[in-house]
Enzyme design. Structure first.
Site, PDB file in Angstrom:
ATOM      1  N   ASP A  48       1.014  -1.282   0.119  1.00  0.00           N
ATOM      2  CA  ASP A  48       0.049  -0.127  -0.261  1.00  0.00           C
ATOM      3  C   ASP A  48       0.832   1.301   0.332  1.00  0.00           C
ATOM      4  O   ASP A  48       2.004   1.072   0.176  1.00  0.00           O
ATOM      5  CB  ASP A  48      -0.940   0.025   1.683  1.00  0.00           C
ATOM      6  N   THR A  90      -0.235   4.539   1.307  1.00  0.00           N
ATOM      7  CA  THR A  90      -0.849   5.736   2.244  1.00  0.00           C
ATOM      8  C   THR A  90      -1.098   4.888   3.496  1.00  0.00           C
ATOM      9  O   THR A  90      -0.700   4.251   3.902  1.00  0.00           O
ATOM     10  CB  THR A  90      -1.812   6.645   1.919  1.00  0.00           C
ATOM     11  N   GLU A 150      -9.263  13.813   6.606  1.00  0.00           N
ATOM     12  CA  GLU A 150     -10.266  14.524   7.516  1.00  0.00           C
ATOM     13  C   GLU A 150     -10.269  15.508   8.380  1.00  0.00           C
ATOM     14  O   GLU A 150     -10.364  16.570   8.491  1.00  0.00           O
ATOM     15  CB  GLU A 150     -11.306  13.651   7.847  1.00  0.00           C
ATOM     16  N   LYS A 210     -16.998  16.307  -1.125  1.00  0.00           N
ATOM     17  CA  LYS A 210     -16.127  16.646  -0.877  1.00  0.00           C
ATOM     18  C   LYS A 210     -15.685  15.174  -1.684  1.00  0.00           C
ATOM     19  O   LYS A 210     -16.524  14.171  -1.022  1.00  0.00           O
ATOM     20  CB  LYS A 210     -15.351  17.018   0.120  1.00  0.00           C
ATOM     21  N   THR A 216      -2.383   0.998  -5.107  1.00  0.00           N
ATOM     22  CA  THR A 216      -2.569   2.507  -3.963  1.00  0.00           C
ATOM     23  C   THR A 216      -3.833   2.588  -5.324  1.00  0.00           C
ATOM     24  O   THR A 216      -3.982   2.827  -5.827  1.00  0.00           O
ATOM     25  CB  THR A 216      -1.724   3.479  -4.295  1.00  0.00           C
ATOM     26  N   GLY A 217      -4.559   3.895  -4.030  1.00  0.00           N
ATOM     27  CA  GLY A 217      -6.449   4.529  -4.331  1.00  0.00           C
ATOM     28  C   GLY A 217      -6.298   5.706  -5.708  1.00  0.00           C
ATOM     29  O   GLY A 217      -6.711   6.470  -6.074  1.00  0.00           O
ATOM     30  N   ARG A 242      -6.146   3.827  -8.830  1.00  0.00           N
ATOM     31  CA  ARG A 242      -7.512   3.438  -8.825  1.00  0.00           C
ATOM     32  C   ARG A 242      -7.729   2.383  -8.099  1.00  0.00           C
ATOM     33  O   ARG A 242      -8.583   2.273  -9.210  1.00  0.00           O
ATOM     34  CB  ARG A 242      -7.548   4.361 -10.056  1.00  0.00           C
ATOM     35  N   ASP A 276      -1.470  -1.272   6.557  1.00  0.00           N
ATOM     36  CA  ASP A 276      -1.732  -0.520   7.242  1.00  0.00           C
ATOM     37  C   ASP A 276      -3.399  -0.181   7.801  1.00  0.00           C
ATOM     38  O   ASP A 276      -3.213  -0.069   9.901  1.00  0.00           O
ATOM     39  CB  ASP A 276      -0.722   0.679   7.673  1.00  0.00           C
TER      40      ASP A 276
END
Length: 1093
Positions: free
Chosen positions: A360, A362, A456, A520, A633-634, A725, A751
């Site tokens: 991953d 992040t 956030e 958002k 990753t996204g 993505r 994580d």
């Protein structure tokens, strides 16, 4: 809330017994299930059958205890180890609350555990908030909040009101989804939607809340925590599978040898036995029948070919390796007081065989500590990049309660906010302050935010520092301070974020009565829902590309105004969907889509997530070890690509092939391209049409599988792969594809909860204790605090574990073959009568005491090179990937080595015993003396052989080798004494054999000759191998010795240079000490790394 109603027979289940249940076992099932698991191993089941055969006197020449004692020892040690593992891995409290029933209303006080899954009704906190700690569920120690429904908070504060509570709850059936709950409360002629935010799960602990009340929904075995304590799939290593196949091979060899020897006995009986009257045993069996009985006799005699203690020894070694990982201080992360943890004891050696790492981004490669760096508002970019070497001045705070740690460098944006001339800027930061699920915690007059995600928290903190402070929230309102003016907005609906929607929206009613939706989310989903006339769309898109190139995480912000009529019509659908009892999520998503359209773009945020320390160096070393690293990753493509460059996964010399270019690459590589089939639905189908449709489905499935294989083949040709993505499910699918088509050993590291599927799918899962909780850690096989520790886990611990295990297995098979095959050579001289060549007690204790400890210590402590050299020369790792140290070739070489050793151990003493006479005139050439001589030679040979195989000598190793030999002689002399024979005459029959035989000097000479013939060729082979065909580790070790000699000379020379430097400082061009080092490097370049660092 009606016990009599729930005690009716139709609501009860029949339960016979109830015990505390752990992860795999309970007190009743432990013994049968554990024995079942152990006897699934071929060797253990074989010895169980063998024990049964030994109880038959017609075929057994060995006492039953020779098998029973080792078998019980193996089963007992393994059972204790499994029980300890089970208790340690059980993360749930085994406390019972037997009196609680569904429908009960209960009160919980601060610092108490929640005894069942309950619906929160009210609490002592404002708006019926309740703070809980979920460490027992997911390992997270940060507090989470739950909030009761507004209606229950309003009407159920008094005990009398709760006693009269008569609501009806319809909910999902019991399941194991800790993060999901779907239900509806029917009360006071209204229906209210229930979700996971209103449920307190069993195992949580109430914190910072004096008391709370709730109604029990699930109790006992129906609670979610108990539903999660089901069966867990065991992971097995590649060596485990290979070991099983080798045991099957040994079975086959054993059967063939026993059959051949049985045929030999049949022939011997026909030729010699029947005609020798003195061999008559009063049994009139035919030669074929005697041969049949001897077949089973040899199965028993040669049973030690199958190593009974192999599996338990392997488990002990793995357990020790796990503790070494736990105790490694160089993998300890002091900032969070997090040590490395081996959460399993069965996969250590597989850490030395990894081909692919799936990571991953992040929180795994990055710190997951988000900082608001830049933004784009109405097409204008704000925020300046500040070089690391500069110390910029802090921007002045707009309000007194700003966060002192917040840094943002752009005076122009501050002036724009102060002037209040641009309404889009005001909407931008108002959106950041409203559209979130953050909770406020006020302590000592300080506002602290409790955020579900670091993103956030960073956005709300940014809004706070720009003058838009989130102050508080209730079930239906949110309070904001806008440049010092406090305002309260009515929250009409919250459209939740999830990994599929990739966005979050909130609908609020402003003080003037206007209804507005703030949203958002990711740019891909936001741009699909924008109004066609967004004039700042292109400028914002350019800003997004700029932010992505700077490796910043981006979100798009937008809004739309909603009329009262439109909201009323939509709200009816929303309320219906929110209380749906089936497919609620799908219904809500459909309703969300109807309102999230024609959005007006406000701008975009850019958040920085810095790389963790040591990530580029770790990736570089792992790449040099021929490990391919895939990042899943996204994030959008540009962000992922720039992170790839930052962590040196990609370099300037790397040729990058993008996904949109795959079709062209496929055509250049002659990959097959299929034709898409279109199917039409018909009301009725003939048999021929059904057959055609089945054929089409089969072709479609074959096409899909071919496309998957093409993707894997193409991706595996690349040095590195970055998948952007991707959803959590797609991460697991990528790992599964590589496992399926490449048959390679995979490792996944992450994580967060979105990495759990990937971690569970890979052969080895690694969790990082990061900012996103402990879900990944709780699902992993290994865990630690930082990505950089992965290089030590693999290149040091993984490599050592693999080498140790391979060395252990090769030697274990060798010593057992050397021990067992002596019986075969002896058979040619005893009429193939299944007579043993050794004493029964020697056979019993050989693998338990006489040869077990030295090889066990090698499996625990041996190392060919140090940990520093293992990290410095990553290419040493390759031998595990290629299975060079343990495979079928190595297995047969061990078999051959053992066979040759057994020949020497039998025939040299046999030749020495032919027509011999002792010093006292007695002939010691009897069977018992021969057995003692052969056994003594064997003990010397196998223990000195492991000494030759040991690369890393310690006092413990030396003590174990010579201690095992001493133990053998001590026990042998004790068992051959007259005293023990008097006590147990039938069990100890070698009375006086050892003292009589071992006082003959020529027998000691025989043993010395046997040992020399066995070991000298091995010494010669090792010398030639290291000289002519050295391995990579041999070269490193030899280079180290050379470097050390150079370092000693270099050190002396450097001291002389420094003395000269201090006396003649005027001669040097600078005052630094670098010039003497440069001179020394010129003269001794090879010693630089060892003495000049």
């Amino acid at each position: 809330n009606d016990q009599h109603f729930h005690e009716q027979p139709q609501f009860k289940r029949t339960i016979l017994l109830c015990f505390k249940k752990s992860k795999y076992y309970n007190p009743i099932t432990f013994l049968p299930l554990n024995l079942f698991e152990q006897f699934k191993r071929a060797a253990n089941f074989y010895f169980l059958v063998l024990l049964i055969l030994q109880a038959i006197p017609q075929i057994s020449t060995l006492s039953w205890y020779t098998t029973l004692v080792p078998l019980l020892l193996v089963l007992g040690i393994t059972a204790v180890k499994d029980l300890v593992d089970d208790i340690v891995s059980n993360m749930f409290k085994n406390t019972k609350w037997k009196d609680i029933k569904v429908g009960d209303i209960i009160r919980l006080k601060k610092n108490t555990f929640v005894p069942a899954d309950i619906l929160l009704l009210s609490s002592s906190e404002p708006n019926s908030l309740c703070y809980v700690e979920t460490a027992e569920l997911d390992g997270e120690t940060n507090l989470k909040f739950k909030m009761a429904l507004e209606v229950t908070d309003k009407y159920l504060q008094e005990e009398s009101a709760m006693a009269d509570f008569n609501g009806l709850i319809e909910c999902e059936e019991p399941n194991n989804r800790l993060d999901k709950f779907t239900g509806t409360l029917f009360w006071r002629n209204m229906s209210y939607a229930l979700d996971a935010d209103k449920i307190l799960l069993r195992g949580c602990k109430v914190r910072n809340t004096d008391f709370c009340h709730g109604v029990v929904i699930f109790a006992g075995a129906d609670t979610k925590i108990m539903k999660n304590s089901g069966k867990t799939k065991f992971k097995r290593t590649k060596i485990d599978s290979l070991m099983n196949y080798m045991v099957y091979t040994i079975f086959l060899v054993l059967i063939l040898l026993s059959a051949g020897l049985a045929i030999g006995h049949t022939y011997w009986e026909q030729q010699i036995g029947n005609s020798s009257w003195y061999l008559y045993d009063a049994e009139d069996y035919s030669p074929p029948y005697r041969g049949f009985l001897n077949f089973w006799g040899y199965i028993i005699v040669l049973n030690t070919m199958v190593p009974i203690s192999l599996y338990v020894s392997v488990e002990v070694i793995r357990l020790g390796q796990s503790y070494f990982i736990n105790w490694d201080l160089q993998m300890y992360y002091s900032e969070k007081d997090t040590a490395a943890k081996a959460r399993t004891t069965t996969l250590n050696e597989q850490l030395g065989q990894i081909h692919y790492i799936f990571s991953d981004k992040t929180g795994t490669l990055t710190q997951n500590i988000m900082t608001f760096k830049k933004c784009c508002i109405n097409g204008q970019r704000y925020g300046k990049s500040v070089p690391c070497c500069c110390t910029p001045q802090r921007q002045p705070a707009l309000i007194s309660i700003a966060n002192a740690k917040f840094l943002f460098y752009d005076h122009y944006l501050i002036e724009q906010i102060k002037s209040r001339k641009d309404p889009e800027i005001q909407k931008f930061f108002l959106l950041l302050a409203i559209c979130h699920t953050v909770m406020v915690d006020v302590s000592d007059g300080q506002i602290n935010y409790q955020a579900a995600s670091p993103d956030e928290g960073a956005l709300v903190t940014a809004a706070r520092n720009f003058g838009y402070v989130f102050l508080s929230r209730t079930q239906n309102t949110i309070t904001i301070s806008e440049m010092g003016i406090e305002k309260t907005y009515d929250v009409l609906a919250i459209l939740d974020f999830n990994s599929d929607r990739k966005r979050m929206s909130v609908i609020v009613r402003e003080s003037n009565g206007n209804i507005r939706l703030y949203c958002k989310g990711a740019d891909t989903v936001i741009y699909e829902r924008l109004h066609p006339r967004n004039v700042k769309r292109e400028a914002t898109e350019e800003a997004l590309d700029v932010f992505a190139n700077e490796t910043l995480r981006t979100l798009c912000l937008c809004y739309r105004d909603i009329s009262d009529d439109e909201f009323e019509a939509w709200n009816k659908k929303f309320m219906e969907a929110s209380v749906a009892t089936t497919n609620r999520d799908e219904a809500l998503d459909k309703v969300y889509e109807e309102i999230e359209k024609n959005l007006i773009l406000l701008g975009a945020t850019a958040i920085e997530d810095k790389l963790q320390d040591g990530v580029p160096e770790t990736i570089s070393k792992l790449s040099k070890a021929d490990i391919k690293i895939w990042v899943l990753t996204g994030d959008k493509k540009e962000t992922a690509e720039n992170i790839g460059f930052s962590c040196e996964l990609l370099t300037d010399e790397t040729t990058i092939c993008y996904g949109e270019d795959i079709r062209q690459v496929k055509s250049t590589k002659n990959f097959c391209v299929g034709v898409k089939n279109v199917q039409f639905l018909k009301l009725s189908q003939t048999a021929e049409e059904k057959q055609k449709q089945t054929e089409k489905r089969r072709k479609a499935e074959a096409y899909k599988e071919q496309q998957q294989k093409n993707f894997v083949d193409l991706a595996c040709e690349c040095k590195a792969v970055i998948c952007c993505r991707v959803t959590p499910k797609q991460k697991a699918m990528v790992v599964e594809l590589v496992k399926k088509y490449k048959k390679a050993i995979t490792l996944a590291i992450g994580d967060g909860a979105n990495d759990v599927n990937m971690i569970k799918t890979a052969h080895i899962g690694v969790g990082i204790s990061g900012q996103e909780g402990m879900q990944a850690v709780m699902s992993s096989d290994y865990s630690f605090g930082q990505f950089r520790y992965l290089q030590r886990l693999l290149l040091v611990h993984g490599r050592w574990s693999y080498i140790r295990m391979c060395k252990f297995l090769r030697y274990f098979f060798y010593k057992n073959f050397a021990f067992t095959l002596v019986h075969i050579w002896y058979s040619f001289f005893n009429g193939f009568s299944a007579q043993t060549a050794y004493e029964d007690w020697f056979i019993t204790l050989y693998n338990v005491l006489y040869s077990s400890l030295p090889v066990l210590l090698v499996g625990l402590f041996d190392q060919d090179v140090s940990d520093k050299l293992s990290l410095r020369f990553p290419r040493l790792y390759v031998l595990g990937q290629k299975d060079l140290l343990f495979n079928y070739r190595k297995f047969f070489l061990s078999l051959l080595h053992g066979a040759i050793t057994s020949l020497i151990i039998f025939f040299i003493p046999y030749g020495a015993y032919l027509q011999t006479m002792g010093q006292d005139g007695e002939a010691p050439s009897d069977y018992q003396s021969f057995a003692v001589t052969a056994a003594s030679s064997l003990v010397f040979v196998v223990n000195l052989q492991i000494g030759l195989d040991t690369s890393y000598w310690t006092f413990v190793n030396a003590f174990s080798v010579f201690g095992s030999i001493a133990i053998y002689f001590g026990i042998t002399f004790d068992f051959h004494s007259a005293g023990i024979h008097v006590l147990f005459p039938s069990a100890f029959q070698f009375t006086g054999t050892a003292p009589n035989a071992l006082r003959q000097p020529y027998l000691w000479l025989t043993m010395v000759l046997t040992i020399a013939v066995c070991l000298l060729p091995v010494v010669a082979q090792r010398f030639l191998s290291m000289t002519i065909w050295p391995s990579e580790s041999d070269r490193v070790s030899k280079g180290l010795c050379y470097f050390r000699s150079q370092a000693r000379e270099c050190g002396y020379f450097l001291n002389q240079i420094f003395m000269l430097y201090h006396r003649t400082s005027w001669f040097w061009t600078t005052e630094s000490t670098e010039e003497p080092r440069v001179l020394c490097r010129t003269i001794y370049p090879c010693a630089t790394d060892f003495c000049l660092m």
